[in-house]
Enzyme design. Structure first.
Site, short mmCIF file in Angstrom:
data_model
loop_
_atom_site.label_atom_id
_atom_site.label_comp_id
_atom_site.label_asym_id
_atom_site.label_seq_id
_atom_site.Cartn_x
_atom_site.Cartn_y
_atom_site.Cartn_z
N ASN A 1 0.86 -1.19 0.00
CA ASN A 1 0.00 0.00 0.00
C ASN A 1 0.90 1.24 0.00
O ASN A 1 1.51 1.55 1.01
CB ASN A 1 -0.91 -0.05 1.24
CG ASN A 1 -1.79 1.19 1.35
OD1 ASN A 1 -1.84 2.02 0.42
ND2 ASN A 1 -2.48 1.33 2.46
N TRP A 2 0.93 1.91 -1.14
CA TRP A 2 1.81 3.07 -1.27
C TRP A 2 1.29 4.28 -0.50
O TRP A 2 2.02 5.26 -0.33
CB TRP A 2 1.98 3.45 -2.74
CG TRP A 2 2.67 2.43 -3.59
CD1 TRP A 2 3.17 1.21 -3.20
CD2 TRP A 2 2.93 2.52 -5.00
NE1 TRP A 2 3.72 0.56 -4.26
CE2 TRP A 2 3.59 1.34 -5.38
CE3 TRP A 2 2.67 3.50 -5.97
CZ2 TRP A 2 4.00 1.11 -6.70
CZ3 TRP A 2 3.07 3.26 -7.28
CH2 TRP A 2 3.72 2.08 -7.63
N LYS A 3 0.01 4.26 -0.14
CA LYS A 3 -0.61 5.43 0.52
C LYS A 3 -0.37 6.68 -0.34
O LYS A 3 -0.49 6.60 -1.56
CB LYS A 3 -0.07 5.57 1.95
CG LYS A 3 -0.22 4.27 2.75
CD LYS A 3 0.09 4.41 4.21
CE LYS A 3 -0.09 3.06 4.89
NZ LYS A 3 0.11 3.11 6.34
N HIS B 1 -9.49 1.53 4.99
CA HIS B 1 -8.20 1.68 5.67
C HIS B 1 -8.37 2.61 6.88
O HIS B 1 -9.11 3.60 6.81
CB HIS B 1 -7.14 2.23 4.71
CG HIS B 1 -5.76 2.10 5.27
ND1 HIS B 1 -5.27 2.95 6.23
CD2 HIS B 1 -4.79 1.17 5.05
CE1 HIS B 1 -4.05 2.55 6.57
NE2 HIS B 1 -3.73 1.48 5.86
N GLU C 1 -6.58 4.85 8.02
CA GLU C 1 -6.24 6.26 7.77
C GLU C 1 -7.42 6.98 7.12
O GLU C 1 -7.65 8.16 7.39
CB GLU C 1 -4.97 6.33 6.91
CG GLU C 1 -3.74 5.95 7.75
CD GLU C 1 -2.60 5.36 6.96
OE1 GLU C 1 -2.61 5.42 5.72
OE2 GLU C 1 -1.67 4.81 7.60
N GLU D 1 -5.28 -4.80 10.53
CA GLU D 1 -4.22 -3.81 10.72
C GLU D 1 -4.44 -3.08 12.04
O GLU D 1 -5.21 -2.10 12.08
CB GLU D 1 -4.23 -2.80 9.57
CG GLU D 1 -4.05 -3.41 8.20
CD GLU D 1 -3.46 -2.42 7.21
OE1 GLU D 1 -2.41 -2.72 6.65
OE2 GLU D 1 -4.04 -1.33 7.01
N GLY E 1 2.73 2.16 10.79
CA GLY E 1 3.68 3.26 10.64
C GLY E 1 4.44 3.59 11.91
O GLY E 1 5.08 4.63 12.00
N SER F 1 3.63 -2.26 10.14
CA SER F 1 5.10 -2.31 10.31
C SER F 1 5.72 -3.62 9.85
O SER F 1 6.69 -4.10 10.44
CB SER F 1 5.47 -2.02 11.78
OG SER F 1 5.06 -0.70 12.14
N GLY G 1 2.81 -1.22 4.22
CA GLY G 1 2.85 0.20 3.91
C GLY G 1 4.26 0.64 3.59
O GLY G 1 4.81 0.36 2.53
N GLY G 2 4.89 1.32 4.56
CA GLY G 2 6.23 1.87 4.36
C GLY G 2 7.24 0.86 3.80
O GLY G 2 8.06 1.20 2.94
P1 13P Z 1 3.05 0.33 7.62
O1 13P Z 1 3.54 -0.97 7.00
O2 13P Z 1 3.77 1.53 7.11
O3 13P Z 1 3.01 0.22 9.11
O4 13P Z 1 1.54 0.50 7.14
C1 13P Z 1 0.67 -0.55 7.21
C2 13P Z 1 -0.54 -0.19 6.46
O5 13P Z 1 -1.28 0.69 6.85
C3 13P Z 1 -0.81 -0.88 5.19
O6 13P Z 1 -2.06 -0.58 4.70
#
Ligand code: 13P
Length: 254
Positions: free
Chosen positions: A11-13, A99, A101, A171, A177, A216, A237-238
């Site tokens: 997930n590039w966000k 999600h 976020e 999640e 994050g 993470s 994510g990251g």
């Molecule tokens: P991180 O891997 O950056 O913690 O993010 C997880 C996430 O929200 C994937 O959708």
């Protein structure tokens, strides 16, 4: 018991101009094994503006391209929104829905997700429904209540025979994050609980549905989490923004 193909999605966000997306996809393809030798299905969840570039760059590679949100309606007075048909027109395979976020910053509600999940399926998109508790909820012993509510609402209008076409990503908000990854036991426990919730709808769907962990995930911790019985993959994510690291996470599914 059906074999569940592992699934690793990045997930590039809010990352990835069209130029960056094109470059990323080229690099990723060079790092992934041939589709038949991949230990997992692979997907990238990209900003709307980069969907077309990613679809073109990944054509024929069996890497799925997903959007990060959609509206349940096909048309209407919803300024700034995007429909399932619009995503399909660009060649998207799926969409991330709910999600945390978007729940936190964009007012995404369980009520809206009740419509979005079946709307995505009906249109031919493969949804990843995200669920997970906050730190306060976990500390108050409310994890199960939260998951029961989110999973129940998100799948409420999905017919029994389509439930296994949804992917659910657990999640925990406290792990997103933060670098504070859930332990393998915590991930297994919560995801087994989600599977049991799906089993409350149909046992067949519970055995077939793919359930991911997100929060993470890095190349260093992926293998242990992915080895858990009920964990069928990861939403990263990251850790997905570096194609090399992401390819290592895919390899850890083997
Ligand atoms: P991180 O891997 O950056 O913690 O993010 C997880 C996430 O929200 C994937 O959708």
């Amino acid at each position: 018991m059906p074999e569940r193909m592992p699934y690793i999605a990045g997930n590039w966000k809010l990352w990835g101009t069209r130029a960056q997306a094109g470059e990323y996809c080229q690099k990723l393809l060079a790092l992934l094994p041939e589709p038949s030798r991949r230990p997992a299905e692979v997907g990238v969840c990209v900003p709307f503006t980069s969907l077309e570039v990613a679809v073109k760059a990944l054509a024929g590679s069996q890497v799925l391209v997903l959007a990060q949100n959609m509206n349940a309606e096909e048309t209407g007075a919803y300024t700034g929104e995007i429909s399932a048909q619009m995503l399909l027109e660009l060649g998207a395979d799926g969409v991330v829905l709910g999600h945390s976020e978007r729940r936190e910053h964009n007012g995404e509600t369980d009520r809206a997700l009740q419509e979005k999940v079946p709307a995505a399926l009906e249109a031919g998109l493969r949804p990843i429904l995200c669920v997970g508790e906050s730190e306060e909820e976990r500390e108050a012993g409310d994890m199960e209540r939260k998951l029961r509510h989110q999973v129940g609402e998100g799948l409420h209008e999905v017919p029994d025979e389509r439930i296994a076409d949804v992917v659910v990503a657990y999640e925990p908000i406290w792990a997103i994050g933060t670098g504070q990854v859930a332990t393998a036991d915590q991930a297994q426990e919560a995801i087994a609980f989600v599977r049991a919730l799906v089993g409350g709808r149909t046992e067949e769907a519970a055995q077939a549905i793919r359930l991911l962990y997100g929060g993470s995930v890095k190349p260093e911790n992926a293998a242990e989490i992915l080895a858990q019985t009920d964990v069928d993959g990861a939403l990263v994510g990251g850790g997905s923004l570096d194609p090399e690291g992401f390819a290592r996470i895919v390899a850890a599914a083997g």
